[in-house]
Scaffold this motif. Sequence first.
Motif, PDB file in Angstrom:
ATOM      1  N   LEU A 161      11.469 -20.755   1.146  1.00 20.64           N
ATOM      2  CA  LEU A 161      10.598 -19.708   0.597  1.00 20.64           C
ATOM      3  C   LEU A 161       9.440 -19.455   1.532  1.00 20.64           C
ATOM      4  O   LEU A 161       8.806 -20.400   2.031  1.00 20.64           O
ATOM      5  N   ARG A 162       9.143 -18.204   1.782  1.00 22.11           N
ATOM      6  CA  ARG A 162       7.973 -17.844   2.585  1.00 22.11           C
ATOM      7  C   ARG A 162       6.728 -18.119   1.766  1.00 22.11           C
ATOM      8  O   ARG A 162       6.752 -18.031   0.525  1.00 22.11           O
ATOM      9  N   PRO A 163       5.611 -18.428   2.387  1.00 17.86           N
ATOM     10  CA  PRO A 163       4.370 -18.695   1.649  1.00 17.86           C
ATOM     11  C   PRO A 163       3.781 -17.419   1.063  1.00 17.86           C
ATOM     12  O   PRO A 163       3.986 -16.320   1.600  1.00 17.86           O
ATOM     13  N   GLN A 164       3.044 -17.563   0.006  1.00 21.71           N
ATOM     14  CA  GLN A 164       2.388 -16.415  -0.622  1.00 21.71           C
ATOM     15  C   GLN A 164       1.446 -15.724   0.344  1.00 21.71           C
ATOM     16  O   GLN A 164       1.279 -14.508   0.295  1.00 21.71           O
ATOM     17  N   THR A 165       0.843 -16.497   1.269  1.00 23.34           N
ATOM     18  CA  THR A 165      -0.122 -15.919   2.225  1.00 23.34           C
ATOM     19  C   THR A 165       0.543 -14.945   3.198  1.00 23.34           C
ATOM     20  O   THR A 165      -0.133 -14.168   3.864  1.00 23.34           O
ATOM     21  N   ALA A 166       1.872 -14.997   3.290  1.00 24.58           N
ATOM     22  CA  ALA A 166       2.572 -14.085   4.199  1.00 24.58           C
ATOM     23  C   ALA A 166       2.970 -12.787   3.523  1.00 24.58           C
ATOM     24  O   ALA A 166       3.585 -11.918   4.144  1.00 24.58           O
ATOM     25  N   PHE A 167       2.612 -12.654   2.247  1.00 25.29           N
ATOM     26  CA  PHE A 167       3.055 -11.474   1.500  1.00 25.29           C
ATOM     27  C   PHE A 167       2.552 -10.179   2.122  1.00 25.29           C
ATOM     28  O   PHE A 167       3.324  -9.251   2.362  1.00 25.29           O
ATOM     29  N   TYR A 168       1.242 -10.128   2.432  1.00 27.49           N
ATOM     30  CA  TYR A 168       0.694  -8.870   2.944  1.00 27.49           C
ATOM     31  C   TYR A 168       1.262  -8.500   4.309  1.00 27.49           C
ATOM     32  O   TYR A 168       1.778  -7.384   4.488  1.00 27.49           O
ATOM     33  N   PRO A 169       1.202  -9.401   5.304  1.00 25.62           N
ATOM     34  CA  PRO A 169       1.702  -8.991   6.621  1.00 25.62           C
ATOM     35  C   PRO A 169       3.197  -8.692   6.649  1.00 25.62           C
ATOM     36  O   PRO A 169       3.650  -7.869   7.452  1.00 25.62           O
ATOM     37  N   GLU A 170       3.984  -9.333   5.757  1.00 23.54           N
ATOM     38  CA  GLU A 170       5.428  -9.139   5.819  1.00 23.54           C
ATOM     39  C   GLU A 170       5.938  -8.015   4.917  1.00 23.54           C
ATOM     40  O   GLU A 170       6.972  -7.420   5.205  1.00 23.54           O
ATOM     41  N   HIS A 171       5.216  -7.713   3.827  1.00 21.58           N
ATOM     42  CA  HIS A 171       5.733  -6.731   2.866  1.00 21.58           C
ATOM     43  C   HIS A 171       4.890  -5.459   2.756  1.00 21.58           C
ATOM     44  O   HIS A 171       5.422  -4.388   2.471  1.00 21.58           O
ATOM     45  N   VAL A 172       3.577  -5.565   2.950  1.00 21.20           N
ATOM     46  CA  VAL A 172       2.700  -4.408   2.767  1.00 21.20           C
ATOM     47  C   VAL A 172       2.366  -3.738   4.087  1.00 21.20           C
ATOM     48  O   VAL A 172       2.471  -2.508   4.222  1.00 21.20           O
TER      49      VAL A 172
END
Length: 486
Positions: free
Chosen positions: A423-434
Amino acid sequence: MSEIAGFREHLARRFAGQRVVFWHDPEGEYAADLEHLDLPGVSVIRVARDEYGLKNRLLREEPTRKFLVYRDGVVPTGVGNWLLDLELAYGVFTADRTSLIQNDLGLTTEGIDEVVRAHEKFFRAAKRVQSLKTLLEPEDSPDRLRAKMSAVLLGQQEHSLLELTRTLLIENATGGSAKFKSVADQQLDEFYWGGVEKIYGYTSSDPSIDDFVLWMFQQAIAGFRSDRPGGLRNIQLDFNSLRFDLRSQSALATLAKRVSTSISYANTIENADFRDLVGNDLFEEVDQKIISDIAREVAARTATAREVAEVVRKRKSSIWVEGYRKLYAAIESGSELLGELTSISLAINSFDDGLDRYRRQWYRIDQLYRQFVYAARTAEHPKPLEELRGEVEKFYANKFLFELGNAWQPHVDAADRWQSTVLRPQTAFYPEHVAPITKGGRNKAVVIISDALRYEIADELGTRIRQEDRFDADLDAVLGVLPSYT
């Protein structure tokens, strides 16, 4: 002055479309009143054993003039009637009320005059007659005329036996009888019951709508089996139309409740196997019986999840399902949940294995439990679920939550860092998805944050989105931070 003035309108209509009108008056009732007709441009000729000369005048001497040819006494028949060819060409007017009404209706089928005479009261109301005329066709038979007369009395356009019956049953369901009385007042009730007997097979020495309703449901209970020639196919087809057509569905449900109470239907199926009732939706008691029995069998593990799902699928077509939809949903979810928990293995080989198996498989247990609890809590009459609810709560808490917690905790305790390779970390949500969407400022992204949106809820939401036209959805998980925050 005599009633001859009332015939003026009929004669005037005839002369509007033809040049010559023949009037037969066998009794000579109106001989003295011909001068009062006052038909502009029309000459009155009395036949006085001068047929040949009269014919010569009509056809050769004055071929464009309008004539009313009046004959009293007995008119010779066949070749003895020298004016027969002209009478056949132009038609014959008679002043009796029955003939006038028949002519006004524009019906020439044999037997129409008998209908008019038998129902003279009906034709006294000009408004009724006018409504009837809008429904008539020139070739209408006496039976079809009576059917359309009945339709007028019921205030409708449709005159088939099905539609007449639909209206009368809807009225009966409300406790009313005014429409049927209006049919009976015009002596058309005998015609209606005759049609019901001939087409549906219902017979009674004292027919009534109440008795017909009881008979109809009794035939349905028996599967419309009959030794009658042609069977009961017609009533079977129309019974289904009455039950499932939105115009009469509510009324038939009301009548079904009335019948089931009067025959104590619940007692007749008390000892039946619910499996034998799955295809029966005549009465609400069937759904009550099925729900009570299948919930008990699910709790006792004597009904498989596949069997339960098939029963629920079939019962969704029941006309009573709206009142029991949530109970069926709870039973189906509970059955699948217990089935999953009976065979589930909660062994975890590693920290990442636990995370991966939950997002791929175990989340379904939480989803089924939520669906069961929601349906059970919101069902209008949840009492049949009491035993099943106890089993679901016990198995979910002891078999799933307790065992999963015991299996998961050692791996959490052994982890020196809060991270995962699956699982990718929650902290990577913005750079990877947004960020990839909003890069360059041309597009915008909407992020919805909800503490209550568990993974299993997101899975159900994604399923619903994919069911909509022109939409798609993907679901993935990330590893939240500790301590968690929004």
